[in-house]
Design an enzyme around this catalytic site. Structure first.
Site, PDB file in Angstrom:
ATOM      1  N   VAL A 108       1.042  -1.161   0.171  1.00 32.38           N
ATOM      2  CA  VAL A 108       0.033  -0.033   0.132  1.00 32.38           C
ATOM      3  C   VAL A 108       0.843   1.324  -0.067  1.00 32.38           C
ATOM      4  O   VAL A 108       2.007   1.391   0.890  1.00 32.38           O
ATOM      5  CB  VAL A 108      -1.018  -0.068   1.187  1.00 32.38           C
ATOM      6  CG1 VAL A 108      -1.753   1.224   1.246  1.00 32.38           C
ATOM      7  CG2 VAL A 108      -1.809  -1.205   1.537  1.00 32.38           C
ATOM      8  N   CYS A 109       0.512   2.308  -0.665  1.00 31.02           N
ATOM      9  CA  CYS A 109       1.134   3.485  -0.675  1.00 31.02           C
ATOM     10  C   CYS A 109      -0.114   4.607  -1.063  1.00 31.02           C
ATOM     11  O   CYS A 109      -1.240   4.269  -0.652  1.00 31.02           O
ATOM     12  CB  CYS A 109       2.251   3.765  -1.531  1.00 31.02           C
ATOM     13  SG  CYS A 109       1.846   3.573  -3.361  1.00 31.02           S
ATOM     14  N   ARG A 110       0.270   5.647  -1.185  1.00 30.69           N
ATOM     15  CA  ARG A 110      -0.791   6.810  -1.637  1.00 30.69           C
ATOM     16  C   ARG A 110      -1.583   6.326  -2.725  1.00 30.69           C
ATOM     17  O   ARG A 110      -2.911   6.588  -2.800  1.00 30.69           O
ATOM     18  CB  ARG A 110      -0.426   8.063  -1.588  1.00 30.69           C
ATOM     19  CG  ARG A 110      -1.272   9.039  -1.909  1.00 30.69           C
ATOM     20  CD  ARG A 110      -0.797  10.594  -2.115  1.00 30.69           C
ATOM     21  NE  ARG A 110      -1.833  11.543  -2.127  1.00 30.69           N
ATOM     22  CZ  ARG A 110      -2.424  11.752  -3.479  1.00 30.69           C
ATOM     23  NH1 ARG A 110      -1.977  11.281  -4.344  1.00 30.69           N
ATOM     24  NH2 ARG A 110      -3.398  12.591  -3.459  1.00 30.69           N
TER      25      ARG A 110
END
Length: 199
Positions: free
Chosen positions: A76-78
């Site tokens: 997960v990231c932005r």
């Protein structure tokens, strides 16, 4: 013979939609979630149960992490770009069953999924837009009085174009190292202990 299409498919990470991840979590079969954003971004908002392993830390300690990531992992990231880089690093180290959250935290929050929230701060991409836009604006105005100053803005534009084409961002990586974005340093031993205890 390898075609261009198969090469592209091989280099594109598998994704999981926010809705599919929510269903897996509700069924009690949720994968391990590794959030590769900066600790500052993670503290602002993250998916409940996610582990924060910033991209640089993940790359540096991927061999140690491998022993504790023997099941499905969602990165997960932005927006998905850093998570795709993390997927590549872990895949090269030999970890199977990797997926990237499609659309990252932006899509997760837009779907109304649960989020743990902390102190609000500007996201890294917003900071990049502010810095790049300010430099272009200032050099454009200064260029009226100082010949050639506008070329600095042109260089920033070229850098942003390269960032989009390569799916990397040198300015973002530099900003991520600022104390504002770093937050408390991630203790990789504590993360590994948590992964081991929850196995």
């Amino acid at each position: 013979m390898t075609t261009d299409a198969s090469r592209t498919a091989a280099s594109t990470p598998a994704t999981l939609t926010p809705a599919a991840l929510q269903r897996l979590a509700e069924d009690g079969e949720g994968p391990r979630l590794l959030d590769v954003r900066t600790p500052g971004e993670f503290r602002t908002s993250h998916i409940p149960g996610a582990y924060n392993v910033p991209l640089d830390t993940l790359r540096e300690h991927r061999a140690e992490l491998l022993a504790h990531l023997d099941e499905d992992v969602v990165l997960v990231c932005r927006s998905g770009a850093r998570a795709a880089q993390a997927e590549q690093a872990l895949a090269e180290a030999g970890l199977p069953n990797l997926r990237v959250l499609d659309g990252g935290m932006t899509a997760w929050e837009a779907s109304g999924a649960p989020v743990n929230r902390g102190e609000a701060r500007w996201e890294l991409e917003r900071q990049v837009r502010l810095i790049a836009g300010s430099v272009v604006l200032v050099t454009g105005v200064v260029g009226v009085f100082v010949p050639g100053a506008h070329l600095i803005g042109t260089a920033i534009g070229a850098g942003l174009t390269f960032a989009a084409l390569s799916n990397t961002c040198a300015m973002g990586m530099m900003l991520a190292k600022l104390p504002y974005n770093r937050g408390p340093r991630t203790d990789i031993r504590a993360v590994i202990a948590s992964l081991r205890d929850s196995a």
